[in-house]
Design an enzyme around this catalytic site. Structure first.
Site, mmCIF file in Angstrom:
data_model
loop_
_atom_site.group_PDB
_atom_site.id
_atom_site.type_symbol
_atom_site.label_atom_id
_atom_site.label_comp_id
_atom_site.label_asym_id
_atom_site.label_seq_id
_atom_site.Cartn_x
_atom_site.Cartn_y
_atom_site.Cartn_z
ATOM 1 N N GLU A 30 0.857 -1.187 0.000
ATOM 2 C CA GLU A 30 0.000 0.000 0.000
ATOM 3 C C GLU A 30 0.893 1.236 0.000
ATOM 4 O OE1 GLU A 30 -2.704 2.519 3.191
ATOM 5 O OE2 GLU A 30 -2.640 0.324 3.393
ATOM 6 N N ARG A 84 0.488 10.345 0.859
ATOM 7 C CA ARG A 84 0.910 11.321 1.862
ATOM 8 C C ARG A 84 2.094 12.151 1.391
ATOM 9 N NH1 ARG A 84 0.639 7.724 7.477
ATOM 10 N NH2 ARG A 84 -1.507 6.959 7.207
ATOM 11 N N LYS A 100 -10.653 -2.155 6.753
ATOM 12 C CA LYS A 100 -9.478 -1.731 7.495
ATOM 13 C C LYS A 100 -9.929 -1.301 8.884
ATOM 14 C CE LYS A 100 -5.868 1.832 7.250
ATOM 15 N NZ LYS A 100 -5.239 2.851 6.362
#
Length: 214
Positions: free
Chosen positions: A45, A49, A133
């Site tokens: 993943e 960011r 998640k």
């Protein structure tokens, strides 16, 4: 409601740890993905960011055939679309919104939204999502909280992320409603910046050796 998470489970099941990556320089994305795959962690993943995140996803998708690259920290449909266009094979979000649910419904790329309260989990379930998640895992109650959810919401499974480490990963993986965990410890920023791919491969191999109990 059909289970929309089957495709995602098929992609990630069997890999105990999903590396959660922050890539500040897209030039490092390909060797990093290759090191993780050599260590037994092909599914990764890449979080949105950094300014280079989408380009990093594009490079891994185009150059690392053994990798299964996903995009994380997706906050809105525009980011969802950009990540898919770059080649993401799954989309991860820290939370769940109506807009993101709509984006996932319009896409063939599976969605792993974050949910921590029973209400959020039930809303995701009603939307056909049975693999979620659990974020931020440790701060939200950890393995004890997830264990308590296993009986009343038995058909939903999780990927706990946030505060997960080698010290507690096995505890999470021992829960019946956990498929895998997400963690950044396999590719810490300092090793990525030093381009110490050998050590990252070692950490990946150690993490890939973790296995679910039962």
């Amino acid at each position: 409601m059909p289970n929309k998470s089957d495709k995602l489970v098929a992609l990630l099941a069997g890999q105990p740890v999903i590396p959660v990556l922050r890539i500040a320089d897209a030039r490092r994305a390909v060797p990093l993905a290759r090191a993780l795959a050599r260590g037994g962690l092909p599914a990764i993943e890449i979080t949105l960011r950094t300014d280079d995140a989408v380009e990093a996803i594009r490079r891994v998708a185009g150059e690392v055939g053994e990798a299964i690259v996903g995009a994380g920290t997706i906050l809105d449909p525009a980011q969802y679309e950009a990540a898919v266009y770059a080649g993401s094979r799954f989309i991860v979000s820290p939370g769940i919104t109506k807009e993101l649910l709509k984006a996932s419904a319009d896409s063939d790329v599976p969605f792993l939204p974050g949910a921590i309260t029973p209400g959020e989990i039930m809303a995701a379930r009603q939307a056909g999502l049975h693999f979620l998640k659990f974020f931020p895992a440790e701060q939200a109650g950890g393995a004890a909280f997830l264990k308590a959810l296993a009986a009343p919401i038995a058909d939903v499974r999780f990927c706990p992320t946030g505060g997960v480490s080698p010290a507690n990963a096995s505890t999470y993986l021992g829960l019946p409603n956990v498929i895998c965990v997400g963690g950044s410890w396999v590719a810490p920023d300092d090793l990525v910046e030093k381009e110490d791919w050998g050590r990252i491969e070692e950490l990946a191999r150690e993490a890939s050796g973790l296995r679910k109990v039962g």
